[in-house]
Design a protein around this motif. Structure first.
Motif, PDB file in Angstrom:
ATOM      1  N   LYS A  63      16.118  51.341   6.992  1.00  0.00           N
ATOM      2  CA  LYS A  63      15.602  50.062   7.466  1.00  0.00           C
ATOM      3  C   LYS A  63      16.714  49.177   8.019  1.00  0.00           C
ATOM      4  O   LYS A  63      16.539  48.482   9.017  1.00  0.00           O
ATOM      5  CB  LYS A  63      14.867  49.346   6.333  1.00  0.00           C
ATOM      6  CG  LYS A  63      13.548  50.009   5.958  1.00  0.00           C
ATOM      7  CD  LYS A  63      12.744  49.162   4.977  1.00  0.00           C
ATOM      8  CE  LYS A  63      11.376  49.782   4.718  1.00  0.00           C
ATOM      9  NZ  LYS A  63      10.553  48.957   3.822  1.00  0.00           N
ATOM     10  N   ILE A  64      17.878  49.222   7.355  1.00  0.00           N
ATOM     11  CA  ILE A  64      19.027  48.454   7.844  1.00  0.00           C
ATOM     12  C   ILE A  64      19.454  48.976   9.214  1.00  0.00           C
ATOM     13  O   ILE A  64      19.793  48.203  10.117  1.00  0.00           O
ATOM     14  CB  ILE A  64      20.196  48.530   6.843  1.00  0.00           C
ATOM     15  CG1 ILE A  64      19.832  47.787   5.551  1.00  0.00           C
ATOM     16  CG2 ILE A  64      21.467  47.938   7.446  1.00  0.00           C
ATOM     17  CD1 ILE A  64      20.857  47.939   4.443  1.00  0.00           C
ATOM     18  N   ASN A  66      17.620  50.170  11.433  1.00  0.00           N
ATOM     19  CA  ASN A  66      16.636  49.690  12.413  1.00  0.00           C
ATOM     20  C   ASN A  66      16.580  48.166  12.473  1.00  0.00           C
ATOM     21  O   ASN A  66      15.651  47.592  13.055  1.00  0.00           O
ATOM     22  CB  ASN A  66      15.247  50.238  12.069  1.00  0.00           C
ATOM     23  CG  ASN A  66      15.160  51.739  12.212  1.00  0.00           C
ATOM     24  OD1 ASN A  66      15.790  52.317  13.096  1.00  0.00           O
ATOM     25  ND2 ASN A  66      14.398  52.388  11.346  1.00  0.00           N
ATOM     26  N   LYS A  67      17.566  47.517  11.834  1.00  0.00           N
ATOM     27  CA  LYS A  67      17.667  46.057  11.814  1.00  0.00           C
ATOM     28  C   LYS A  67      16.454  45.396  11.172  1.00  0.00           C
ATOM     29  O   LYS A  67      16.052  44.298  11.552  1.00  0.00           O
ATOM     30  CB  LYS A  67      17.869  45.502  13.228  1.00  0.00           C
ATOM     31  CG  LYS A  67      19.180  45.928  13.856  1.00  0.00           C
ATOM     32  CD  LYS A  67      19.402  45.247  15.195  1.00  0.00           C
ATOM     33  CE  LYS A  67      20.749  45.641  15.775  1.00  0.00           C
ATOM     34  NZ  LYS A  67      21.013  44.972  17.065  1.00  0.00           N
ATOM     35  N   GLU A  68      15.877  46.084  10.207  1.00  0.00           N
ATOM     36  CA  GLU A  68      14.783  45.515   9.431  1.00  0.00           C
ATOM     37  C   GLU A  68      15.386  44.882   8.175  1.00  0.00           C
ATOM     38  O   GLU A  68      15.402  45.462   7.103  1.00  0.00           O
ATOM     39  CB  GLU A  68      13.764  46.606   9.072  1.00  0.00           C
ATOM     40  CG  GLU A  68      13.086  47.236  10.273  1.00  0.00           C
ATOM     41  CD  GLU A  68      12.134  48.352   9.877  1.00  0.00           C
ATOM     42  OE1 GLU A  68      11.754  48.408   8.685  1.00  0.00           O
ATOM     43  OE2 GLU A  68      11.777  49.169  10.745  1.00  0.00           O
ATOM     44  N   TRP A  69      15.927  43.681   8.364  1.00  0.00           N
ATOM     45  CA  TRP A  69      16.614  43.019   7.260  1.00  0.00           C
ATOM     46  C   TRP A  69      15.616  42.623   6.180  1.00  0.00           C
ATOM     47  O   TRP A  69      14.606  41.991   6.455  1.00  0.00           O
ATOM     48  CB  TRP A  69      17.354  41.778   7.753  1.00  0.00           C
ATOM     49  CG  TRP A  69      18.157  41.981   9.002  1.00  0.00           C
ATOM     50  CD1 TRP A  69      18.013  41.320  10.178  1.00  0.00           C
ATOM     51  CD2 TRP A  69      19.230  42.897   9.206  1.00  0.00           C
ATOM     52  NE1 TRP A  69      18.920  41.755  11.093  1.00  0.00           N
ATOM     53  CE2 TRP A  69      19.682  42.725  10.528  1.00  0.00           C
ATOM     54  CE3 TRP A  69      19.854  43.851   8.405  1.00  0.00           C
ATOM     55  CZ2 TRP A  69      20.732  43.464  11.066  1.00  0.00           C
ATOM     56  CZ3 TRP A  69      20.895  44.597   8.947  1.00  0.00           C
ATOM     57  CH2 TRP A  69      21.318  44.398  10.247  1.00  0.00           C
ATOM     58  N   GLN A  92      24.937  44.775   4.654  1.00  0.00           N
ATOM     59  CA  GLN A  92      23.743  44.198   5.258  1.00  0.00           C
ATOM     60  C   GLN A  92      23.951  42.720   5.593  1.00  0.00           C
ATOM     61  O   GLN A  92      23.572  42.257   6.677  1.00  0.00           O
ATOM     62  CB  GLN A  92      22.539  44.350   4.318  1.00  0.00           C
ATOM     63  CG  GLN A  92      21.254  43.754   4.882  1.00  0.00           C
ATOM     64  CD  GLN A  92      20.035  44.050   4.030  1.00  0.00           C
ATOM     65  OE1 GLN A  92      19.165  44.804   4.419  1.00  0.00           O
ATOM     66  NE2 GLN A  92      19.979  43.457   2.846  1.00  0.00           N
ATOM     67  N   LEU A  95      26.203  42.490   8.640  1.00  0.00           N
ATOM     68  CA  LEU A  95      25.485  42.850   9.861  1.00  0.00           C
ATOM     69  C   LEU A  95      24.516  41.743  10.284  1.00  0.00           C
ATOM     70  O   LEU A  95      24.380  41.444  11.477  1.00  0.00           O
ATOM     71  CB  LEU A  95      24.721  44.160   9.647  1.00  0.00           C
ATOM     72  CG  LEU A  95      25.574  45.421   9.517  1.00  0.00           C
ATOM     73  CD1 LEU A  95      24.712  46.619   9.158  1.00  0.00           C
ATOM     74  CD2 LEU A  95      26.339  45.696  10.807  1.00  0.00           C
ATOM     75  N   LYS A  96      23.834  41.131   9.300  1.00  0.00           N
ATOM     76  CA  LYS A  96      22.920  40.036   9.614  1.00  0.00           C
ATOM     77  C   LYS A  96      23.673  38.859  10.227  1.00  0.00           C
ATOM     78  O   LYS A  96      23.235  38.267  11.223  1.00  0.00           O
ATOM     79  CB  LYS A  96      22.190  39.590   8.346  1.00  0.00           C
ATOM     80  CG  LYS A  96      21.107  40.553   7.880  1.00  0.00           C
ATOM     81  CD  LYS A  96      20.591  40.205   6.494  1.00  0.00           C
ATOM     82  CE  LYS A  96      19.896  38.881   6.438  1.00  0.00           C
ATOM     83  NZ  LYS A  96      19.330  38.609   5.091  1.00  0.00           N
ATOM     84  N   GLU A  99      24.843  39.794  13.766  1.00  0.00           N
ATOM     85  CA  GLU A  99      23.748  39.776  14.729  1.00  0.00           C
ATOM     86  C   GLU A  99      23.374  38.340  15.085  1.00  0.00           C
ATOM     87  O   GLU A  99      23.131  38.019  16.257  1.00  0.00           O
ATOM     88  CB  GLU A  99      22.535  40.515  14.174  1.00  0.00           C
ATOM     89  CG  GLU A  99      21.408  40.625  15.194  1.00  0.00           C
ATOM     90  CD  GLU A  99      20.150  41.241  14.608  1.00  0.00           C
ATOM     91  OE1 GLU A  99      19.514  42.041  15.303  1.00  0.00           O
ATOM     92  OE2 GLU A  99      19.807  40.902  13.466  1.00  0.00           O
ATOM     93  N   GLU A 103      23.775  36.660  18.773  1.00  0.00           N
ATOM     94  CA  GLU A 103      22.612  36.082  19.446  1.00  0.00           C
ATOM     95  C   GLU A 103      22.914  34.661  19.905  1.00  0.00           C
ATOM     96  O   GLU A 103      22.602  34.285  21.039  1.00  0.00           O
ATOM     97  CB  GLU A 103      21.419  36.083  18.489  1.00  0.00           C
ATOM     98  CG  GLU A 103      20.126  35.630  19.131  1.00  0.00           C
ATOM     99  CD  GLU A 103      18.932  35.712  18.196  1.00  0.00           C
ATOM    100  OE1 GLU A 103      17.918  35.059  18.481  1.00  0.00           O
ATOM    101  OE2 GLU A 103      19.024  36.426  17.173  1.00  0.00           O
TER     102      GLU A 103
END
Length: 318
Positions: A63-64, A66-69, A92, A95-96, A99, A103
């Motif tokens: 999930k991580i 796939n960026k499913e935090w 995690q 990475l969050k 990202e 952004e």
């Protein structure tokens, strides 16, 4: 374990066939079969217990990827699985954060690029409508050229930053590089286009082991920053110094511009840092990456009424 028990069972069966009756032998075989089934069940239970946290971690890591935090991994164990879960949680969060910063950075840079594009578009349309700035055709065209140059520089830095890691890793053109010559050439180039700033320099002939082209970019970005904020003067010195028994080349650039606020000093070389004028300056971040590639360091500080940038690089002989 099951195979071992089967082997032992076989041996015992052969021995018992010789010495005991068939009824006793059947009962013993039944007992051994029951024990084998129990053993298999226990082995399966233990295997599931061991692999369960691994399957859980695998699911979370997918999930991580796939960026499913999600919420942090809840695996309160004192063993290696618990330590691994803790490391994955840290990864995690990093990475969050990365990202989110990227952004914000992309949104801000996009907005930053829109400004010169809008100005160029507006003034070009004005030319078509024969509406001139201050009733002057030349002044209107001059604004368009100025904004086009700003836009060109921004795009160049973005493209350079995107390829910087590749450039630094792939280029093997390092050699003894004359820092004095680089700085001297930069001073001459900047004074041609901005001669209202006085540059005082004390440049000694020193050499570092590095890539001349990339070091030129690094020093150019810092000098450009000093030229932008200096009121009237810039001071540049290049010397060889001894730091903790190591011979280093020290490059100092100072300007008489406004001091940098304390909370901004730590973020100044961060590529997500937004400067005082509201723009994202990539130049200093590029400089930091190049200097670090050359095993050096760079920092900024307020020194009295001056703002100082200091670069330290390992010294070498010609």
């Amino acid at each position: 374990m099951t195979a071992f028990l089967t082997f032992i069972t076989g041996i015992i069966t052969v021995v018992l066939v010789t010495y005991v009756s068939v009824d006793v032998l059947i009962n013993l075989v039944r007992l051994l079969v029951i024990l084998s089934i129990i053993n298999i069940c226990i082995a399966k239970f233990i295997s599931n217990k061991i692999t369960e946290p691994l399957r859980y971690l695998e699911k979370k890591v997918r999930k991580i990827a796939n960026k499913e935090w999600e919420e942090p991994i809840d695996l309160n164990r004192g063993d290696e699985f618990g330590k691994l879960a803790s490391s994955i949680n840290m990864m995690q969060e990093s990475l969050k954060k990365m990202e989110m910063e990227e952004e914000i950075f992309l949104q801000s840079v996009s907005h930053d690029l829109k400004t010169p594009i809008m100005v160029i578009h507006s003034y070009s349309q004005a030319l078509l409508d024969r509406i001139y700035l201050n009733d002057s055709f030349d002044e209107t065209v001059a604004v368009i050229i100025k904004e086009a140059k700003h836009l060109e520089k921004k795009v160049e830095k973005l493209l350079y930053l995107n390829s910087l890691d590749y450039i630094l890793e792939r280029k093997s053109e390092c050699k003894p590089t004359n820092v004095q010559a680089i700085v001297h050439n930069l001073i001459e180039r900047f004074l041609l286009v901005q001669n209202n700033i006085v540059i005082h320099n004390q440049l000694k002939t020193v050499f570092v082991w590095g890539n001349e082209e990339e070091l030129t970019v690094a020093l150019e970005n810092i000098l450009e920053n000093n030229m932008r904020f200096a009121k009237s003067s810039i001071w540049i010195s290049v010397n060889r110094v001894l730091v903790q028994e190591k011979e280093l080349v020290e490059i100092i650039l100072e300007n008489d511009g406004p001091p940098i606020e304390a909370e901004q000093l730590d973020q100044l070389f961060n590529h997500f840092y937004k400067g005082m004028n509201g723009k994202f300056g990539l130049g200093l971040f590029i400089t930091k990456k190049i200097i670090q590639f050359h095993n050096g360091e760079v920092h900024a500080e307020n020194r009295g009424k001056r703002v100082r940038f200091t670069i330290l690089l390992p010294s070498t002989t010609n």
